[in-house]
Design a protein around this motif. Structure first.
Motif, PDB file in Angstrom:
ATOM      1  N   THR A 158       0.778  -1.271  -0.195  1.00  0.00           N
ATOM      2  CA  THR A 158       0.096   0.187   0.002  1.00  0.00           C
ATOM      3  C   THR A 158       0.880   1.416   0.091  1.00  0.00           C
ATOM      4  N   ILE A 159       0.581   2.337  -0.834  1.00  0.00           N
ATOM      5  CA  ILE A 159       1.233   3.599  -0.782  1.00  0.00           C
ATOM      6  C   ILE A 159       0.433   4.445  -0.267  1.00  0.00           C
ATOM      7  N   ARG A 160       1.004   5.403   0.800  1.00  0.00           N
ATOM      8  CA  ARG A 160       0.326   6.229   1.548  1.00  0.00           C
ATOM      9  C   ARG A 160       0.992   7.446   1.937  1.00  0.00           C
ATOM     10  N   PRO A 161       0.415   8.783   2.017  1.00  0.00           N
ATOM     11  CA  PRO A 161       1.242   9.769   2.560  1.00  0.00           C
ATOM     12  C   PRO A 161       1.897   9.405   3.929  1.00  0.00           C
ATOM     13  N   GLU A 162       3.195  10.167   4.137  1.00  0.00           N
ATOM     14  CA  GLU A 162       3.688   9.986   5.291  1.00  0.00           C
ATOM     15  C   GLU A 162       2.626  10.489   6.402  1.00  0.00           C
ATOM     16  N   ARG A 163       2.942   9.937   7.515  1.00  0.00           N
ATOM     17  CA  ARG A 163       2.213  10.070   8.952  1.00  0.00           C
ATOM     18  C   ARG A 163       3.157  10.785   9.921  1.00  0.00           C
ATOM     19  N   PRO A 164       2.436  11.303  10.822  1.00  0.00           N
ATOM     20  CA  PRO A 164       3.581  11.727  12.105  1.00  0.00           C
ATOM     21  C   PRO A 164       3.885  10.386  12.627  1.00  0.00           C
ATOM     22  N   GLY A 165       5.042  10.630  12.989  1.00  0.00           N
ATOM     23  CA  GLY A 165       5.505   9.049  13.594  1.00  0.00           C
ATOM     24  C   GLY A 165       6.302   8.270  12.597  1.00  0.00           C
ATOM     25  N   ASP A 166       6.127   8.456  11.245  1.00  0.00           N
ATOM     26  CA  ASP A 166       6.920   7.717  10.397  1.00  0.00           C
ATOM     27  C   ASP A 166       8.348   8.148   9.993  1.00  0.00           C
ATOM     28  N   ALA A 167       8.668   9.349  10.518  1.00  0.00           N
ATOM     29  CA  ALA A 167      10.037   9.868  10.084  1.00  0.00           C
ATOM     30  C   ALA A 167      11.221   8.796  10.390  1.00  0.00           C
ATOM     31  N   GLU A 168      11.247   8.250  11.504  1.00  0.00           N
ATOM     32  CA  GLU A 168      12.459   7.378  11.853  1.00  0.00           C
ATOM     33  C   GLU A 168      12.386   6.190  10.982  1.00  0.00           C
ATOM     34  N   ALA A 169      11.270   5.464  10.794  1.00  0.00           N
ATOM     35  CA  ALA A 169      11.290   4.449   9.558  1.00  0.00           C
ATOM     36  C   ALA A 169      11.514   4.840   8.285  1.00  0.00           C
ATOM     37  N   ILE A 170      11.238   5.822   8.000  1.00  0.00           N
ATOM     38  CA  ILE A 170      11.434   6.488   6.547  1.00  0.00           C
ATOM     39  C   ILE A 170      13.077   6.537   6.778  1.00  0.00           C
ATOM     40  N   ARG A 171      13.594   7.093   7.476  1.00  0.00           N
ATOM     41  CA  ARG A 171      15.052   7.363   7.614  1.00  0.00           C
ATOM     42  C   ARG A 171      15.990   5.983   7.469  1.00  0.00           C
ATOM     43  N   GLU A 172      15.275   4.854   8.053  1.00  0.00           N
ATOM     44  CA  GLU A 172      15.982   3.563   8.172  1.00  0.00           C
ATOM     45  C   GLU A 172      15.973   3.126   6.416  1.00  0.00           C
ATOM     46  N   VAL A 173      14.966   3.154   6.142  1.00  0.00           N
ATOM     47  CA  VAL A 173      14.800   2.764   4.670  1.00  0.00           C
ATOM     48  C   VAL A 173      15.332   3.405   3.830  1.00  0.00           C
ATOM     49  N   ALA A 194      12.792  13.129  -5.457  1.00  0.00           N
ATOM     50  CA  ALA A 194      13.899  12.553  -5.083  1.00  0.00           C
ATOM     51  C   ALA A 194      13.964  12.928  -3.602  1.00  0.00           C
ATOM     52  N   PRO A 195      14.379  11.682  -2.905  1.00  0.00           N
ATOM     53  CA  PRO A 195      14.889  10.345  -3.301  1.00  0.00           C
ATOM     54  C   PRO A 195      13.757   9.415  -3.303  1.00  0.00           C
ATOM     55  N   VAL A 196      14.123   8.308  -4.259  1.00  0.00           N
ATOM     56  CA  VAL A 196      13.102   7.331  -4.080  1.00  0.00           C
ATOM     57  C   VAL A 196      14.062   5.947  -3.533  1.00  0.00           C
ATOM     58  N   ALA A 197      13.268   5.474  -2.614  1.00  0.00           N
ATOM     59  CA  ALA A 197      14.211   4.465  -1.880  1.00  0.00           C
ATOM     60  C   ALA A 197      13.314   2.905  -1.560  1.00  0.00           C
ATOM     61  N   VAL A 198      13.844   2.069  -1.838  1.00  0.00           N
ATOM     62  CA  VAL A 198      13.295   0.851  -1.484  1.00  0.00           C
ATOM     63  C   VAL A 198      14.121   0.138  -0.498  1.00  0.00           C
ATOM     64  N   ALA A 199      13.748  -0.403   0.792  1.00  0.00           N
ATOM     65  CA  ALA A 199      14.698  -1.225   1.659  1.00  0.00           C
ATOM     66  C   ALA A 199      15.065  -2.551   0.719  1.00  0.00           C
ATOM     67  N   PRO A 200      16.420  -2.946   0.885  1.00  0.00           N
ATOM     68  CA  PRO A 200      17.253  -3.780  -0.081  1.00  0.00           C
ATOM     69  C   PRO A 200      16.557  -5.176  -0.079  1.00  0.00           C
ATOM     70  N   ALA A 201      15.850  -5.580   0.972  1.00  0.00           N
ATOM     71  CA  ALA A 201      15.103  -6.732   0.953  1.00  0.00           C
ATOM     72  C   ALA A 201      13.864  -6.783   0.000  1.00  0.00           C
ATOM     73  N   HIS A 202      13.391  -5.680  -0.341  1.00  0.00           N
ATOM     74  CA  HIS A 202      12.092  -5.659  -0.817  1.00  0.00           C
ATOM     75  C   HIS A 202      12.333  -5.082  -2.537  1.00  0.00           C
ATOM     76  N   GLN A 203      13.497  -4.846  -2.575  1.00  0.00           N
ATOM     77  CA  GLN A 203      13.877  -4.408  -4.261  1.00  0.00           C
ATOM     78  C   GLN A 203      13.442  -5.480  -5.207  1.00  0.00           C
ATOM     79  N   GLY A 204      13.150  -5.084  -6.414  1.00  0.00           N
ATOM     80  CA  GLY A 204      12.927  -5.914  -7.440  1.00  0.00           C
ATOM     81  C   GLY A 204      11.583  -6.689  -7.358  1.00  0.00           C
ATOM     82  N   ARG A 205      10.725  -5.885  -6.622  1.00  0.00           N
ATOM     83  CA  ARG A 205       9.162  -6.527  -6.559  1.00  0.00           C
ATOM     84  C   ARG A 205       8.436  -5.243  -7.179  1.00  0.00           C
ATOM     85  N   GLY A 206       8.699  -4.239  -7.778  1.00  0.00           N
ATOM     86  CA  GLY A 206       7.876  -3.316  -8.364  1.00  0.00           C
ATOM     87  C   GLY A 206       7.639  -2.106  -7.472  1.00  0.00           C
TER      88      GLY A 206
END
Length: 182
Positions: free
Chosen positions: A17-32, A90-102
């Motif tokens: 699912t694609i959704r807008p960033e929500r409050p509290g997402d910043a750390e998970a976004i930083r990790e990805v 920019a940027p567009v990022a996908v966690a390495p374990a999930h790359q190659g899946r569209g």
């Protein structure tokens, strides 16, 4: 933009699912974003754009377990020294374990839809022409646009509003926060 599940055009099933960033997402976004790039510079860019209020859109991809596995950002750009109805992707990022899946493609398509919803006439990016060409982007130079970076064919654009985009010609500059990536 509301939450939506994007279908993998290759027929491999539903992407997250694609959704807008929500409050509290910043750390998970930083990790990805940190995991997806060789250095944490791009993650720092997203944080800096957020702090400066320059995220026109910040979208995340969520897997079935509710975990953020991808991110894409849109921010304003200037054209020929003036504010313009144009956004930089920019940027567009996908966690390495999930790359190659569209997931990356789904994020880019969602970002393009978000740019249209925000009234942008044009969307620009720096990226691999073969990949982004499949998503509708083409050489920005063909539209009379140049980049502040020496990007060659990697500087690409997608016209979102054919009536307003032809008036956008000249040097494209990204938000000042991008300067820290150099």
């Amino acid at each position: 933009m509301s939450e939506r599940t994007a279908k993998d055009p290759a027929g491999g099933g539903a992407t997250p699912t694609i959704r807008p960033e929500r409050p509290g997402d910043a750390e998970a976004i930083r990790e990805v974003v940190t995991a997806a790039f060789p250095t944490p510079a791009e993650a720092g860019l997203v944080d800096a754009l957020r702090r400066a209020g320059r995220l026109a859109a910040s979208l995340v991809a969520i897997d079935r377990g509710g975990v953020i596995v991808g991110h894409v950002a849109l921010s304003p750009v200037t054209v020929d020294g003036r504010a313009a109805p144009a956004l930089g992707l920019a940027p567009v990022a996908v966690a390495p374990a999930h790359q190659g899946r569209g997931i990356g493609g789904a994020l880019v398509r969602a970002a393009v839809a978000a740019a249209r919803e925000r009234g942008a006439a044009l969307c620009v990016l720096l990226g691999a022409p073969g990949y982004y060409g499949r998503l509708g982007f083409g050489p920005a130079e063909a539209l009379g646009l140049t980049s502040e970076y020496d990007a060659g064919d990697a500087f690409q654009a997608l016209v979102l509003d054919p009536e307003r985009a032809p008036g956008l010609r000249g040097l494209v500059r990204y938000a000042p926060e991008f300067a820290d990536l150099e």
